[in-house]
Design a protein around this motif. Sequence first.
Motif, mmCIF file in Angstrom:
data_model
loop_
_atom_site.group_PDB
_atom_site.id
_atom_site.type_symbol
_atom_site.label_atom_id
_atom_site.label_comp_id
_atom_site.label_asym_id
_atom_site.label_seq_id
_atom_site.Cartn_x
_atom_site.Cartn_y
_atom_site.Cartn_z
ATOM 1 N N THR A 97 -5.004 16.767 -1.600
ATOM 2 C CA THR A 97 -5.631 16.365 -0.336
ATOM 3 C C THR A 97 -6.832 15.468 -0.589
ATOM 4 O O THR A 97 -7.087 14.533 0.175
ATOM 5 N N PHE A 98 -7.583 15.745 -1.666
ATOM 6 C CA PHE A 98 -8.741 14.900 -1.983
ATOM 7 C C PHE A 98 -8.316 13.477 -2.305
ATOM 8 O O PHE A 98 -8.838 12.512 -1.740
ATOM 9 N N ILE A 99 -7.364 13.332 -3.214
ATOM 10 C CA ILE A 99 -6.989 11.985 -3.658
ATOM 11 C C ILE A 99 -6.255 11.232 -2.552
ATOM 12 O O ILE A 99 -6.417 10.014 -2.406
ATOM 13 N N ILE A 100 -5.472 11.933 -1.735
ATOM 14 C CA ILE A 100 -4.808 11.270 -0.607
ATOM 15 C C ILE A 100 -5.860 10.732 0.370
ATOM 16 O O ILE A 100 -5.770 9.595 0.846
ATOM 17 N N GLN A 101 -6.879 11.531 0.658
ATOM 18 C CA GLN A 101 -7.957 11.058 1.540
ATOM 19 C C GLN A 101 -8.740 9.919 0.894
ATOM 20 O O GLN A 101 -9.180 8.986 1.577
ATOM 21 N N LEU A 102 -8.901 9.978 -0.432
ATOM 22 C CA LEU A 102 -9.621 8.914 -1.136
ATOM 23 C C LEU A 102 -8.825 7.608 -1.094
ATOM 24 O O LEU A 102 -9.386 6.526 -0.888
ATOM 25 N N LEU A 103 -7.515 7.697 -1.271
ATOM 26 C CA LEU A 103 -6.664 6.505 -1.195
ATOM 27 C C LEU A 103 -6.668 5.923 0.222
ATOM 28 O O LEU A 103 -6.641 4.701 0.398
ATOM 29 N N LYS A 104 -6.699 6.804 1.212
ATOM 30 C CA LYS A 104 -6.797 6.333 2.590
ATOM 31 C C LYS A 104 -8.107 5.575 2.793
ATOM 32 O O LYS A 104 -8.135 4.496 3.393
ATOM 33 N N PHE A 105 -9.200 6.144 2.271
ATOM 34 C CA PHE A 105 -10.504 5.478 2.375
ATOM 35 C C PHE A 105 -10.460 4.109 1.704
ATOM 36 O O PHE A 105 -10.961 3.118 2.253
ATOM 37 N N PHE A 149 0.827 -1.209 0.000
ATOM 38 C CA PHE A 149 0.000 0.000 0.000
ATOM 39 C C PHE A 149 0.860 1.256 0.000
ATOM 40 O O PHE A 149 0.620 2.190 -0.778
ATOM 41 N N LYS A 150 1.873 1.310 0.859
ATOM 42 C CA LYS A 150 2.723 2.498 0.952
ATOM 43 C C LYS A 150 3.432 2.770 -0.369
ATOM 44 O O LYS A 150 3.546 3.913 -0.808
ATOM 45 N N SER A 151 3.917 1.701 -1.004
ATOM 46 C CA SER A 151 4.602 1.866 -2.281
ATOM 47 C C SER A 151 3.670 2.448 -3.346
ATOM 48 O O SER A 151 4.018 3.392 -4.053
ATOM 49 N N LYS A 152 2.460 1.879 -3.449
ATOM 50 C CA LYS A 152 1.489 2.388 -4.422
ATOM 51 C C LYS A 152 1.042 3.806 -4.063
ATOM 52 O O LYS A 152 0.868 4.664 -4.937
ATOM 53 N N PHE A 153 0.860 4.037 -2.784
ATOM 54 C CA PHE A 153 0.412 5.337 -2.301
ATOM 55 C C PHE A 153 1.417 6.423 -2.676
ATOM 56 O O PHE A 153 1.047 7.460 -3.233
ATOM 57 N N ILE A 205 6.343 16.208 -1.571
ATOM 58 C CA ILE A 205 5.211 15.764 -0.757
ATOM 59 C C ILE A 205 5.137 14.250 -0.843
ATOM 60 O O ILE A 205 4.968 13.681 -1.921
ATOM 61 N N SER A 206 5.309 13.600 0.302
ATOM 62 C CA SER A 206 5.256 12.133 0.326
ATOM 63 C C SER A 206 4.892 11.689 1.738
ATOM 64 O O SER A 206 4.879 12.494 2.677
ATOM 65 N N SER A 207 4.606 10.416 1.876
ATOM 66 C CA SER A 207 4.276 9.891 3.198
ATOM 67 C C SER A 207 5.552 9.648 3.994
ATOM 68 O O SER A 207 6.623 9.417 3.426
#
Length: 593
Positions: free
Chosen positions: A322-330, A276-280, A294-296
């Motif tokens: 911020t939208f897509i990061i929150q969407l990926l988290k979801f 997940f982290k790699s894809k994220f 900007i990265s995790s």
Amino acid sequence: MITNIKIENIKGFGITNNSFDLEIKPRKVNILVAPNGFGKSSITAAFNSLAKGKIKVEEVNMHKKDTTLIPSLSIVLDGANLIANPTTNTINKEITCVIINNRLKVQTISKTFGGFSTTKGFLSIDSITVVDSIPQKVSDLYKYSDVKRNFGANGKILPNLSDYFSQNDFLERIQFSFECFEKFETKKRSDLVDEIKLSIQQLKGTKEEIIANIQDSFFEKIEQDEFYNRFGEIFKDIIGISLFDKFNLFYQLRFLFKYKKESLLKASRRASYDIFKSKFDRNISHLNTTWKEISSRETKNELVVEFPYADEISNGQRDVLTFIIQLLKFKSILKHGKKYLLIIDEVFDYLDDANIIAAQYYLSNLLKKDDCVIYPILFTHLDPKYFRNYIFKPSLLNIQYLKKVEAVGSNAMKSFIAYREQLDKNIPEQELLYNDLSKFFFHYNPNTIDRSSDIPTQPNLKTTWAKGINLKQYVLEELNKYLGTDVTYDPYAVSLGIRFRLEKLIYDLLDDDKRIEFIDTHQTDKKLKYAEEHSVLIPDAYYYLSAIHNDADHLKNPNDEKSCVYKLNHPVIRNIVKNIFNNQSVLTIDFIH
């Protein structure tokens, strides 16, 4: 389907006018439209206040900030009434609610010099915690010697799987086979494994000779088992068609399940996290067009994305990231068979075209997941019927209104507008008719004309409106509805009435020798320019209102709609219109003629 949402004593909602009958459909993009100030943020706050076993509303979000009130949120999901209040929460038992919103916040820094304090405010972007608890790494999970020893005689035929246990793709799948191993804890299924093991132990020869003598018939019984075959599906690209390879992998992983179950699960979950982290990070890298990195990053056992100061990246870059990061988290929390309510609060309203496409692409792909049920809601103040912000497939869209717009354009008015627009100005007769209709019926003119005999007989097309002040009489009726309490006015007639009024006010301010040329000038913007060139001071409000009526009177298809339907419903617009009509409650024809 969610058919009702009711909020009590949260932000703008008290105990009245707080229930909404809707049709929120699963796997559709449910767009909930409401004007600014109607309560979209109140609904978001209510769902964001859901907690384990109750609803917990912060004081700032209580209705009128009154902490003595009892807040509650209820929904009707598939016919069942679910409720959350300070003592219970049946909503979270049935559906998980997640909010995606703007991460912008205001921060201040205070400094003291020589007894004087100064405070500086700035905008920052709230960090996003993507993973709350990072799974632990596991070492020494697999030892080939342990597996051989457990197998007993002829354990040498088992291949060494050490290389596989260094591959995240392999490790991640193991957790999905746990149910299969649990089923083989029963004696009946366990005997199937022992029977194959005994058959192999009885063979003689070298490792190669024993493997060559292993018959497919050894696996005939176990191959009929549902869960054994389900295991095979999970690892089919590794085991291929070999029945022995399938049994070998099953045997070794089952051994680890029996003796190192917790470690095996931790290793598999850690592999999921690493994948997940790699894809994220790869997704963020593709989306990040800023000059800032900007990265995790992992901090305090959490995976967090931190952003630069808001003034260091553009609003569009901030919103889409911020939208897509929150969407990926979801997406990362989705579980098989579960229901999810995903509320997206006005994120799309402020994105440019390119970022809207990117955001909608990610959301559309999310809805293709068929192993869980997602109810996405997009809150917006822009009606998609009039503002083309969305490019989703029409079959994917479900537009709902929190506040219904009762105003409806009449077929007669829309047909009259469309008829003029459809005239061919390359044909002299039609060009002359177009100009006369424009001059006498679509713009202010103190004079009258009769072109009714030139209007063809068509469904909904009123020929009498091209004669005298008949059209203006209808416009006057609709203006009085709009300025009064009747919500069922014709917005196209009102828009035309606004134009009549503005142009009449300007006409009355012009010198007599300038009025004829003003009437003969085509298009409202050119009329305004002409008036200003002849010393008429044009209020800014006239230009604002021109955007409404200019849009309304260029309808080419009577089946279409224009944004005037939505814009006229705004309270500020309504007040501006009232002002140009001198705040009169009842108008007479001399206001527009």
